[in-house]
Design a protein around this motif. Structure first.
Motif, PDB file in Angstrom:
ATOM      1  N   SER A   1      -9.952  -0.991   7.465  1.00 50.48           N
ATOM      2  CA  SER A   1      -8.975  -1.810   8.195  1.00 50.48           C
ATOM      3  C   SER A   1      -9.549  -2.267   9.527  1.00 50.48           C
ATOM      4  O   SER A   1      -9.347  -3.405   9.947  1.00 50.48           O
ATOM      5  CB  SER A   1      -7.671  -1.028   8.448  1.00 50.48           C
ATOM      6  N   SER A   2     -10.266  -1.374  10.210  1.00 45.23           N
ATOM      7  CA  SER A   2     -10.863  -1.775  11.485  1.00 45.23           C
ATOM      8  C   SER A   2     -11.981  -2.787  11.275  1.00 45.23           C
ATOM      9  O   SER A   2     -12.124  -3.747  12.035  1.00 45.23           O
ATOM     10  CB  SER A   2     -11.424  -0.551  12.231  1.00 45.23           C
TER      11      SER A   2
ATOM     12  N   ASP B   1      -2.974   5.707   4.083  1.00 43.47           N
ATOM     13  CA  ASP B   1      -2.597   4.307   4.156  1.00 43.47           C
ATOM     14  C   ASP B   1      -3.430   3.727   5.302  1.00 43.47           C
ATOM     15  O   ASP B   1      -3.131   3.987   6.462  1.00 43.47           O
ATOM     16  CB  ASP B   1      -1.093   4.275   4.480  1.00 43.47           C
ATOM     17  N   ARG B   2      -4.527   3.068   4.969  1.00 42.56           N
ATOM     18  CA  ARG B   2      -5.538   2.494   5.871  1.00 42.56           C
ATOM     19  C   ARG B   2      -6.534   3.543   6.387  1.00 42.56           C
ATOM     20  O   ARG B   2      -6.191   4.681   6.648  1.00 42.56           O
ATOM     21  CB  ARG B   2      -4.913   1.781   7.081  1.00 42.56           C
TER      22      ARG B   2
ATOM     23  N   PHE C   1      -7.874   1.988  17.909  1.00 42.55           N
ATOM     24  CA  PHE C   1      -7.813   2.330  16.478  1.00 42.55           C
ATOM     25  C   PHE C   1      -8.842   3.416  16.155  1.00 42.55           C
ATOM     26  O   PHE C   1      -8.556   4.339  15.387  1.00 42.55           O
ATOM     27  CB  PHE C   1      -8.066   1.097  15.605  1.00 42.55           C
TER      28      PHE C   1
ATOM     29  N   LYS D   1       0.813  -1.215   0.000  1.00 44.39           N
ATOM     30  CA  LYS D   1       0.000   0.000   0.000  1.00 44.39           C
ATOM     31  C   LYS D   1       0.844   1.262   0.000  1.00 44.39           C
ATOM     32  O   LYS D   1       0.566   2.207  -0.725  1.00 44.39           O
ATOM     33  CB  LYS D   1      -0.907   0.045   1.231  1.00 44.39           C
TER      34      LYS D   1
ATOM     35  N   ARG E   1      -8.250   7.236  14.811  1.00 47.18           N
ATOM     36  CA  ARG E   1      -8.929   7.669  13.571  1.00 47.18           C
ATOM     37  C   ARG E   1      -9.751   8.933  13.790  1.00 47.18           C
ATOM     38  O   ARG E   1      -9.818   9.788  12.907  1.00 47.18           O
ATOM     39  CB  ARG E   1      -9.809   6.515  13.079  1.00 47.18           C
TER      40      ARG E   1
ATOM     41  N   GLU F   1      -2.707   5.381   9.014  1.00 48.18           N
ATOM     42  CA  GLU F   1      -3.342   4.975  10.275  1.00 48.18           C
ATOM     43  C   GLU F   1      -2.811   3.611  10.692  1.00 48.18           C
ATOM     44  O   GLU F   1      -2.528   2.780   9.806  1.00 48.18           O
ATOM     45  CB  GLU F   1      -4.851   4.871  10.081  1.00 48.18           C
ATOM     46  N   PRO F   2      -2.774   3.308  11.976  1.00 47.85           N
ATOM     47  CA  PRO F   2      -2.986   4.292  13.032  1.00 47.85           C
ATOM     48  C   PRO F   2      -1.857   5.305  13.007  1.00 47.85           C
ATOM     49  O   PRO F   2      -0.751   4.984  12.605  1.00 47.85           O
ATOM     50  CB  PRO F   2      -2.975   3.458  14.312  1.00 47.85           C
TER      51      PRO F   2
ATOM     52  N   GLN G   1     -10.518  -5.843  13.132  1.00 43.25           N
ATOM     53  CA  GLN G   1     -11.180  -6.011  14.426  1.00 43.25           C
ATOM     54  C   GLN G   1     -12.559  -6.676  14.251  1.00 43.25           C
ATOM     55  O   GLN G   1     -12.927  -7.554  15.032  1.00 43.25           O
ATOM     56  CB  GLN G   1     -11.303  -4.658  15.155  1.00 43.25           C
TER      57      GLN G   1
ATOM     58  N   ASP H   1       4.748  -6.715  13.824  1.00 42.60           N
ATOM     59  CA  ASP H   1       4.084  -6.107  14.974  1.00 42.60           C
ATOM     60  C   ASP H   1       2.991  -7.049  15.509  1.00 42.60           C
ATOM     61  O   ASP H   1       2.825  -8.165  15.025  1.00 42.60           O
ATOM     62  CB  ASP H   1       3.563  -4.696  14.625  1.00 42.60           C
TER      63      ASP H   1
HETATM   64  P1  TYD Z   1       0.403  -0.650   8.918  1.00 42.28           P
HETATM   65  O1  TYD Z   1       0.752   0.716   9.342  1.00 42.28           O
HETATM   66  O2  TYD Z   1      -0.201  -0.821   7.583  1.00 42.28           O
HETATM   67  O3  TYD Z   1       1.632  -1.606   9.096  1.00 42.28           O
HETATM   68  P2  TYD Z   1       3.139  -1.370   8.677  1.00 42.28           P
HETATM   69  O4  TYD Z   1       3.356   0.094   8.507  1.00 42.28           O
HETATM   70  O5  TYD Z   1       3.873  -1.973   9.827  1.00 42.28           O
HETATM   71  O6  TYD Z   1       3.250  -2.141   7.408  1.00 42.28           O
HETATM   72  O7  TYD Z   1      -0.657  -1.235   9.958  1.00 42.28           O
HETATM   73  C1  TYD Z   1      -0.294  -1.640  11.189  1.00 42.28           C
HETATM   74  C2  TYD Z   1      -1.137  -2.803  11.641  1.00 42.28           C
HETATM   75  O8  TYD Z   1      -2.328  -2.347  12.270  1.00 42.28           O
HETATM   76  C3  TYD Z   1      -1.573  -3.725  10.528  1.00 42.28           C
HETATM   77  O9  TYD Z   1      -1.276  -5.057  10.931  1.00 42.28           O
HETATM   78  C4  TYD Z   1      -3.053  -3.544  10.448  1.00 42.28           C
HETATM   79  C5  TYD Z   1      -3.425  -3.100  11.819  1.00 42.28           C
HETATM   80  N1  TYD Z   1      -4.645  -2.255  11.862  1.00 42.28           N
HETATM   81  C6  TYD Z   1      -5.791  -2.747  12.471  1.00 42.28           C
HETATM   82  O10 TYD Z   1      -5.806  -3.888  12.966  1.00 42.28           O
HETATM   83  N2  TYD Z   1      -6.903  -1.960  12.549  1.00 42.28           N
HETATM   84  C7  TYD Z   1      -6.927  -0.698  12.040  1.00 42.28           C
HETATM   85  O11 TYD Z   1      -7.959   0.004  12.120  1.00 42.28           O
HETATM   86  C8  TYD Z   1      -5.728  -0.197  11.407  1.00 42.28           C
HETATM   87  C9  TYD Z   1      -5.704   1.176  10.856  1.00 42.28           C
HETATM   88  C10 TYD Z   1      -4.615  -1.009  11.348  1.00 42.28           C
END
Ligand code: TYD
Length: 218
Positions: free
Chosen positions: A104-105, A99-100, A74, A20, A78, A43-44, A109, A158
């Protein structure tokens, strides 16, 4: 409901390792080279409080975080992001690439943690006062491929990333269902396509949105 003209709001969604951020960067530079003002965010995070919440919810070592608490963190991140960053930029007429966002939630979730997609959508619509993207680009990735991509070079996973492939498979299904529900607001692309090809397909989908006069997108 879209309530934020004259700007354009685009969300990038997909499983971990979908690419992404690469595509958001590609689109940002294509739009900037046309003289558009682009705000890239994620996000987050995206605000000082959001970045703190990001580390609380993603870093290992904060003890057990139950699913409701996770969803609310989350959503809190947001809420700040939508009101302090996204909405003001859209009101200034900028293109916002995040980016999200809410999907995503709903996927992680709602489906992944089994809290229910409707419940999670509702708290997030409340948290953002109904602010919806004009377009969501969904990069559809096979969970196994995603895991290989994100752990290449031994990068640490993570809290969410380190969940089982089965968790990530539920998330993938949920994202695809969201897109199938409102096809006019989504562009779904297979994440394994070459970077340049994906970038071109995304730009082709975004271009007509840029041409629409203020008020027509709503
Ligand atoms: P992300 O920033 O895309 O990961 P990275 O930058 O490490 O590639 O997202 C972090 C993690 O948070 C990802 O596993 C998805 C999760 N997430 C949720 O579970 N719920 C949410 O609402 C958001 C925004 C992210």
């Amino acid at each position: 409901m879209t309530t934020h003209n004259p700007g354009l709001f685009i969300a990038f969604e997909g499983g971990d390792g979908a690419g992404k951020s690469t595509q958001a960067a590609e689109l940002a530079s294509a739009l900037e080279s046309r003289g558009l003002k682009v705000l890239r965010t994620r996000e987050p995070g995206g605000t000082p409080i959001g970045e703190k919440l990001r580390s609380l919810v993603l870093d290992h070592g904060h003890g057990h975080i139950d699913a409701h608490t996770e969803a609310l963190i989350f959503a809190a991140s947001r809420a700040a992001h939508a009101s302090q960053v996204i909405r003001p930029a859209l009101e200034r007429g900028e293109v916002v690439l995040t980016d999200r966002y809410i999907d995503s939630s709903v996927a992680y979730q709602g489906a992944g943690r089994d809290l229910g997609t409707d419940a999670v959508r509702n708290i997030n619509e409340w948290a953002t006062s109904g602010l919806q993207p004009d377009l969501t680009v969904l990069l559809d990735v096979d969970p196994e491929v995603g895991r290989r991509r994100r752990t290449a070079g031994d990068a640490a996973e993570d809290r969410l990333e380190s969940e089982a492939d089965e968790f990530h498979a539920r998330i993938r299904t949920a994202f695809l269902a969201l897109a199938a529900d409102r096809p006019e607001r989504y562009l779904v692309l297979p994440a394994h396509l070459p970077v340049e090809k994906l970038a071109l397909r995304i730009l082709e989908r975004v271009e007509p949105l840029l041409a629409l006069p203020r008020g027509v997108r709503a």
